[in-house]
Design a protein around this motif. Sequence first.
Motif, PDB file in Angstrom:
ATOM      1  N   LEU A   1       0.895  -1.195   0.076  1.00  0.00           N
ATOM      2  CA  LEU A   1       0.152   0.034  -0.163  1.00  0.00           C
ATOM      3  C   LEU A   1       0.798   1.284   0.044  1.00  0.00           C
ATOM      4  O   LEU A   1       0.599   2.449  -0.517  1.00  0.00           O
ATOM      5  N   VAL A   2       1.992   1.284   0.524  1.00  0.00           N
ATOM      6  CA  VAL A   2       2.828   2.306   0.762  1.00  0.00           C
ATOM      7  C   VAL A   2       3.471   2.920  -0.650  1.00  0.00           C
ATOM      8  O   VAL A   2       3.101   4.119  -0.766  1.00  0.00           O
TER       9      VAL A   2
ATOM     10  N   ARG B   1      -3.006   2.881  -7.020  1.00  0.00           N
ATOM     11  CA  ARG B   1      -4.351   2.552  -7.859  1.00  0.00           C
ATOM     12  C   ARG B   1      -4.688   1.188  -7.080  1.00  0.00           C
ATOM     13  O   ARG B   1      -3.951   0.145  -6.999  1.00  0.00           O
ATOM     14  N   VAL B   2      -5.552   1.165  -5.796  1.00  0.00           N
ATOM     15  CA  VAL B   2      -6.003   0.084  -5.128  1.00  0.00           C
ATOM     16  C   VAL B   2      -7.324  -0.406  -5.441  1.00  0.00           C
ATOM     17  O   VAL B   2      -8.331   0.612  -5.433  1.00  0.00           O
TER      18      VAL B   2
ATOM     19  N   ALA C   1      -6.208   6.945   2.903  1.00  0.00           N
ATOM     20  CA  ALA C   1      -5.788   7.949   3.889  1.00  0.00           C
ATOM     21  C   ALA C   1      -4.231   7.870   3.497  1.00  0.00           C
ATOM     22  O   ALA C   1      -3.513   8.800   3.724  1.00  0.00           O
ATOM     23  N   LEU C   2      -3.699   6.830   2.924  1.00  0.00           N
ATOM     24  CA  LEU C   2      -2.232   6.776   2.491  1.00  0.00           C
ATOM     25  C   LEU C   2      -2.118   7.319   1.105  1.00  0.00           C
ATOM     26  O   LEU C   2      -0.981   7.529   0.689  1.00  0.00           O
ATOM     27  N   GLY C   3      -3.068   7.841   0.566  1.00  0.00           N
ATOM     28  CA  GLY C   3      -2.892   8.751  -0.635  1.00  0.00           C
ATOM     29  C   GLY C   3      -3.172   7.944  -1.946  1.00  0.00           C
ATOM     30  O   GLY C   3      -3.112   8.541  -2.957  1.00  0.00           O
TER      31      GLY C   3
ATOM     32  N   VAL D   1     -20.055   7.756   3.073  1.00  0.00           N
ATOM     33  CA  VAL D   1     -18.581   8.303   3.884  1.00  0.00           C
ATOM     34  C   VAL D   1     -17.390   7.798   3.004  1.00  0.00           C
ATOM     35  O   VAL D   1     -16.814   8.811   2.851  1.00  0.00           O
ATOM     36  N   HIS D   2     -17.509   6.631   2.509  1.00  0.00           N
ATOM     37  CA  HIS D   2     -16.624   6.409   1.373  1.00  0.00           C
ATOM     38  C   HIS D   2     -16.354   7.356   0.267  1.00  0.00           C
ATOM     39  O   HIS D   2     -15.146   7.785   0.021  1.00  0.00           O
ATOM     40  N   ARG D   3     -17.487   7.560  -0.177  1.00  0.00           N
ATOM     41  CA  ARG D   3     -17.461   8.458  -1.499  1.00  0.00           C
ATOM     42  C   ARG D   3     -16.862   9.869  -1.061  1.00  0.00           C
ATOM     43  O   ARG D   3     -16.513  10.517  -1.604  1.00  0.00           O
ATOM     44  N   ALA D   4     -17.451  10.206   0.111  1.00  0.00           N
ATOM     45  CA  ALA D   4     -17.063  11.588   0.798  1.00  0.00           C
ATOM     46  C   ALA D   4     -15.422  11.700   0.683  1.00  0.00           C
ATOM     47  O   ALA D   4     -14.785  12.829   0.672  1.00  0.00           O
ATOM     48  N   HIS D   5     -14.866  10.620   0.898  1.00  0.00           N
ATOM     49  CA  HIS D   5     -13.495  10.409   1.237  1.00  0.00           C
ATOM     50  C   HIS D   5     -12.736  10.081  -0.239  1.00  0.00           C
ATOM     51  O   HIS D   5     -11.385   9.716  -0.069  1.00  0.00           O
ATOM     52  N   GLY D   6     -13.618  10.213  -1.101  1.00  0.00           N
ATOM     53  CA  GLY D   6     -12.714  10.137  -2.613  1.00  0.00           C
ATOM     54  C   GLY D   6     -12.639   8.676  -3.030  1.00  0.00           C
ATOM     55  O   GLY D   6     -12.161   8.490  -4.119  1.00  0.00           O
ATOM     56  N   ILE D   7     -13.273   7.661  -2.269  1.00  0.00           N
ATOM     57  CA  ILE D   7     -13.403   6.547  -2.819  1.00  0.00           C
ATOM     58  C   ILE D   7     -14.321   5.981  -3.815  1.00  0.00           C
ATOM     59  O   ILE D   7     -15.624   6.302  -3.626  1.00  0.00           O
ATOM     60  N   THR D   8     -14.225   5.393  -4.844  1.00  0.00           N
ATOM     61  CA  THR D   8     -15.178   4.833  -5.751  1.00  0.00           C
ATOM     62  C   THR D   8     -15.783   3.480  -5.234  1.00  0.00           C
ATOM     63  O   THR D   8     -14.963   2.742  -4.976  1.00  0.00           O
TER      64      THR D   8
END
Length: 399
Positions: free
Chosen positions: A139-140, A144-145, A163-165, A193-200
């Motif tokens: 992850l570090v 793209r995850v 959170a790790l970018g 909440v996921h989507r609010a933090h930029g997660i698709t």
Amino acid sequence: MIGSVAIVGAGLAGATAARDLLAAGVTGPITVIGAEPHHPYDRPPLSKEALHRAISVDDHALLSSEEVAGLRWRTDTRAIGITAVEAAYRIDLDDGAPVSANSVVVATGARARGLIGDHLAGVYTLRTLQDASELRASLVTSRRVVVIGAGFIGAEVGATAAALGASVTIVEASQAPGASALGPDVAQWTLDVHRAHGITVLTGTAVSTLNPDGEGRVRSVTLADGTVLAADTVVIGIGARPETEWAASSGLAIDDGFVTDENCATSMPRVYAVGDCARVFDPLTGWHHRHEHWSAAVEHGRRAAAAILGSTPPRRRAVYFWSDQHGHRIQVCGSVPAGQAPTVVTGALHTPLDTGSEYLAVYGDPDDPVAAIGVDAARGFTRIRKRMDARLATSALAV
């Protein structure tokens, strides 16, 4: 006379049974058999803290040094069979040196479900400290995850990766992930909440293939509709299967886990099954259930130890689990009834919750609920949980 005890599995359920037996003065001996090279450690941090920083077994040890010293250990060793031999049992191990015991606690847990292509480098499941260490390292450096599965493990890993970018996509086959455990309102809130933090987050979406690059590492994920998601790291979190195959020829009753009575006794005398690998009878519902929760593992371990000791089993407690996502703690007690709307006790769900705000809701009679869900509401949730535990203990006595 209790005699010797073998505990097959060194997770929370097995460690709990070992602790209770030691506390009761059993000198047996008690032998603990564990597939990992470590003594027992707590696993919830694997999808949380362990992905942010390196942790050790000592950071989350389940047994004290005195308790460890009071047990016999066969670590880094797997059980491959169990056979009744006169008044005892022989547990065959993959290192060729069997263990004999008068009583056995089976605590072999569960293994993560996989997908075709999960052998590729960069594809991970998360069950052990080694899994967490390898995933953290990936992850570090990942941009793209893709997380397959929006259960608690997938959601927590996705939150950590974001959170790790990393750019994170969560792919979930069901239309309403988490609704059966959290209720539709809180389940939808977690997606928001996921989507609010930029997660698709893609729901109602199946995975077709995991695609390699030319060097055996994952390059992308192809969905059933043909969409291709580029990926440096893929995490599979689609549930787990109970570890029962090793005992398939033993004569133990197995049906999606080792089948037991309410006190974790299996179909073979003096053999008990606990934790993720056990389907334990619930006298209140009349059904066998396999609960993959921290609280269930503790209760199972204590019940098995009490059965071996011939003592009164511990009082029943409501099923409890929690999840930490994007700085919020979600707590659930009891089983959310399908199709029933909750009664809100405190707050309201909005995305994101304001700093210092909380949400607490119950299902059933507000004065005698069958389930409770809290978001950042630890104090109020704990009061309700204690009330539910007291009611369940009284109901169990009446069965």
